[in-house]
Design an enzyme around this catalytic site. Structure first.
Site, mmCIF file in Angstrom:
data_model
loop_
_atom_site.group_PDB
_atom_site.id
_atom_site.type_symbol
_atom_site.label_atom_id
_atom_site.label_comp_id
_atom_site.label_asym_id
_atom_site.label_seq_id
_atom_site.Cartn_x
_atom_site.Cartn_y
_atom_site.Cartn_z
ATOM 1 N N GLU A 30 0.846 -1.209 0.000
ATOM 2 C CA GLU A 30 0.000 0.000 0.000
ATOM 3 C C GLU A 30 0.876 1.252 0.000
ATOM 4 O OE1 GLU A 30 -2.350 -1.247 3.444
ATOM 5 O OE2 GLU A 30 -4.094 -1.419 2.116
ATOM 6 N N GLU A 86 -3.123 -10.254 3.912
ATOM 7 C CA GLU A 86 -4.208 -9.944 4.855
ATOM 8 C C GLU A 86 -5.181 -11.104 5.016
ATOM 9 O OE1 GLU A 86 -2.829 -7.796 2.810
ATOM 10 O OE2 GLU A 86 -2.876 -5.759 3.625
HETATM 11 C C1 1HE Z 1 7.265 -7.883 12.141
HETATM 12 C C2 1HE Z 1 6.520 -7.860 10.944
HETATM 13 C C3 1HE Z 1 5.247 -7.248 10.967
HETATM 14 C C4 1HE Z 1 8.384 -8.878 10.576
HETATM 15 N N1 1HE Z 1 4.823 -6.729 12.128
HETATM 16 N N2 1HE Z 1 6.797 -7.349 13.266
HETATM 17 N N3 1HE Z 1 2.448 -8.313 7.073
HETATM 18 C C5 1HE Z 1 2.743 -9.610 6.969
HETATM 19 O O1 1HE Z 1 1.905 -10.477 7.084
HETATM 20 C C6 1HE Z 1 4.203 -9.934 6.753
HETATM 21 C C7 1HE Z 1 4.789 -10.434 8.043
HETATM 22 N N4 1HE Z 1 6.223 -10.643 7.957
HETATM 23 C C8 1HE Z 1 6.790 -11.696 7.281
HETATM 24 O O2 1HE Z 1 6.118 -12.451 6.582
HETATM 25 C C9 1HE Z 1 8.265 -11.832 7.396
HETATM 26 O O3 1HE Z 1 8.675 -11.233 8.604
HETATM 27 C C10 1HE Z 1 9.077 -11.219 6.228
HETATM 28 C C11 1HE Z 1 8.847 -12.067 4.973
HETATM 29 C C12 1HE Z 1 8.704 -9.777 5.967
HETATM 30 C C13 1HE Z 1 10.573 -11.252 6.590
HETATM 31 O O4 1HE Z 1 10.944 -12.573 6.954
HETATM 32 P P1 1HE Z 1 12.287 -12.792 7.785
HETATM 33 O O5 1HE Z 1 12.448 -14.300 7.927
HETATM 34 O O6 1HE Z 1 13.402 -12.042 7.165
HETATM 35 O O7 1HE Z 1 12.070 -12.108 9.213
HETATM 36 P P2 1HE Z 1 11.246 -12.612 10.504
HETATM 37 O O8 1HE Z 1 12.115 -13.531 11.318
HETATM 38 O O9 1HE Z 1 9.899 -13.131 10.150
HETATM 39 O O10 1HE Z 1 11.032 -11.256 11.284
HETATM 40 C C14 1HE Z 1 12.140 -10.527 11.817
HETATM 41 C C15 1HE Z 1 11.601 -9.602 12.878
HETATM 42 O O11 1HE Z 1 10.697 -8.666 12.268
HETATM 43 C C16 1HE Z 1 10.756 -10.335 13.908
HETATM 44 O O12 1HE Z 1 10.890 -9.639 15.122
HETATM 45 P P3 1HE Z 1 11.800 -10.222 16.341
HETATM 46 O O13 1HE Z 1 11.625 -9.227 17.438
HETATM 47 O O14 1HE Z 1 11.241 -11.587 16.633
HETATM 48 O O15 1HE Z 1 13.205 -10.272 15.792
HETATM 49 C C17 1HE Z 1 9.358 -10.184 13.404
HETATM 50 O O16 1HE Z 1 8.368 -10.284 14.408
HETATM 51 C C18 1HE Z 1 9.418 -8.765 12.863
HETATM 52 N N5 1HE Z 1 8.394 -8.516 11.874
HETATM 53 N N6 1HE Z 1 7.231 -8.495 10.003
HETATM 54 C C19 1HE Z 1 5.590 -6.774 13.237
HETATM 55 N N7 1HE Z 1 4.482 -7.152 9.875
HETATM 56 C C20 1HE Z 1 -3.597 -0.866 7.443
HETATM 57 S S1 1HE Z 1 -3.912 -2.526 7.305
HETATM 58 C C21 1HE Z 1 -2.502 -3.240 6.586
HETATM 59 C C22 1HE Z 1 -2.580 -4.728 6.780
HETATM 60 C C23 1HE Z 1 -1.265 -5.415 6.556
HETATM 61 O O17 1HE Z 1 -0.257 -4.818 6.310
HETATM 62 S S2 1HE Z 1 -1.327 -7.102 6.671
HETATM 63 C C24 1HE Z 1 0.286 -7.632 6.239
HETATM 64 C C25 1HE Z 1 1.153 -7.792 7.427
#
Ligand code: 1HE
Length: 267
Positions: free
Chosen positions: A122, A142
Site C-alpha cells: 500500500e 491480509e
Molecule cells: C514484524 C513484521 C510485521 C516482521 N509486524 N513485526 N504483514 C505480513 O503479514 C508480513 C509479516 N512478515 C513476514 O512475513 C516476514 O517477517 C518477512 C517475509 C517480511 C521477513 O521474513 P524474515 O524471515 O526475514 O524475518 P522474521 O524472522 O519473520 O522477522 C524478523 C523480525 O521482524 C521479527 O521480530 P523479532 O523481534 O522476533 O526479531 C518479526 O516479528 C518482525 N516482523 N514483520 C511486526 N508485519 C492498514 S492494514 C494493513 C494490513 C497489513 O499490512 S497485513 C500484512 C502484514
C-alpha cells in the site's frame, strides 16, 4: 536523531538530504522488516506534509535491510487489542500519510527490495514510480492473517493491476515477482540495483521545474478522480498555470533557438 532540512527530528525514518534537492528517506526499522507502527506512520505524515514547502525536489523512498516493508506492525496491533473505532483512526492516519505522498506534488520514487507486502505494498503504491530488483516480491497476506486491507490497497493496488487480480492476491496470498510484476503494473522498472536506479530517476526528475512536477505528481491523481468532462476542464486550468510559468520560457526558448535537446529513440 536524524533531521530533515528544516531540523524536524525523525527516529523511524532516516533522512539524507542531497544538494540536488533529492531526499533519501529510509524506513529505519530493519530489525522489524520496516513494519509500519503508529510512530512510523506519524513520521511519514509529518515528512510528506512538509516536503514541498521544505524545498524537496524528489524523494527516494527505501527501507533499511533486505526488505522494503512488511506492512502493518502486527505485533503492535495484536498487543494493542484495538477497538474498531481505534483501528479506523489508525487507518485514517495511513491514508493521511499516503495521500500526502500521492497528492503532495513532490515526485516519490520507491526503491523496492525483498518483501513489499500488505501495508508495504500500500505504501509503495502511493509512490509515483516503483523500481524493483530481482529479490523484490509483492503480496497481500491480509486474507491469511484474518484481517483486511486498510491502507488503500482496494484503491491503489486495484488501480495498478485491476480489481480481480487484487482480490486474488488477498484471497489466496498469491505472490508476484520478477518481470511478471512489471508486466502487471506493480512496478515500472526491474533491475539489479533498485536503489541506484531510483536515485538516478529521482535526480532526473529533480531537474524538472518544481511547478511542473507539482502538476505531474498532484494534478494527475486528482484528475483521475474526476469525470472525463471535468478532468479535461481542470487539466486545461492546470496547464494554463504551469505552461505559462516564467521559469519555463528559458526551456522553450532553448528549443526555439535549437540549443535544447531533441528527443531521440533509445540506442
Ligand atoms: C514484524 C513484521 C510485521 C516482521 N509486524 N513485526 N504483514 C505480513 O503479514 C508480513 C509479516 N512478515 C513476514 O512475513 C516476514 O517477517 C518477512 C517475509 C517480511 C521477513 O521474513 P524474515 O524471515 O526475514 O524475518 P522474521 O524472522 O519473520 O522477522 C524478523 C523480525 O521482524 C521479527 O521480530 P523479532 O523481534 O522476533 O526479531 C518479526 O516479528 C518482525 N516482523 N514483520 C511486526 N508485519 C492498514 S492494514 C494493513 C494490513 C497489513 O499490512 S497485513 C500484512 C502484514
Amino acid at each position: 536523531m536524524p533531521h530533515d532540512a528544516t531540523g524536524q527530528a525523525f527516529s523511524n525514518l532516516h533522512i539524507e538530504t542531497r544538494d540536488s534537492g533529492v531526499d533519501i528517506v529510509t524506513l529505519n526499522r530493519g530489525d522489524k522488516r520496516n513494519a509500519l507502527d503508529v510512530a512510523t506512520i506519524e513520521e511519514l505524515v509529518t515528512y510528506f506534509s512538509n516536503a514541498r514547502r521544505n524545498g524537496v525536489r524528489a524523494v527516494v523512498l527505501t527501507g533499511a535491510g533486505d526488505h522494503f516493508c512488511a506492512g502493518l506492525d502486527l505485533i503492535e496491533h495484536w498487543k494493542a487489542d484495538r477497538s474498531p473505532e481505534d483501528f479506523m483512526h489508525v487507518c485514517l492516519r495511513w491514508h493521511e500519510a499516503f495521500n500526502k505522498m500521492e497528492y503532495g506534488g513532490v515526485p516519490v520514487i520507491a526503491a523496492l527490495k525483498g518483501a513489499v507486502v500488505g501495508g508495504g505494498l500500500e505504501l509503495a503504491s502511493a509512490a509515483h514510480i516503483r523500481v524493483m530488483d530481482q529479490t523484490t516480491y509483492f503480496a497481500l497476506p491480509e486474507g491469511q492473517r484474518g484481517i483486511f486491507t486498510g491502507g488503500g490497497a482496494t484503491i491503489r493496488v486495484s488501480d495498478l493491476i485491476g480489481k480481480s487480480r487484487m482480490i486474488d492476491m488477498v484471497l489466496t496470498g498469491r505472490v508476484y515477482q520478477g518481470q511478471q510484476a512489471v508486466d502487471l503494473g506493480l512496478a515500472q522498472y526491474i533491475c539489479d540495483d533498485s536503489f541506484a536506479l531510483a536515485l538516478e530517476l529521482a535526480e532526473k526528475t529533480a531537474a524538472n521545474l518544481p511547478l511542473t512536477n507539482f502538476a505531474i505528481c498532484s494534478a494527475v491523481s486528482h484528475l483521475n478522480n474526476m469525470s472525463a468532462l471535468d478532468a479535461a476542464y481542470a487539466e486545461a486550468v492546470v496547464a494554463g498555470v504551469v505552461n505559462t510559468q516564467p521559469a519555463a520560457r528559458e526551456r522553450l526558448e532553448a528549443f526555439a533557438n535549437k540549443s535544447g535537446a531533441r528527443i531521440r529513440p533509445n540506442t
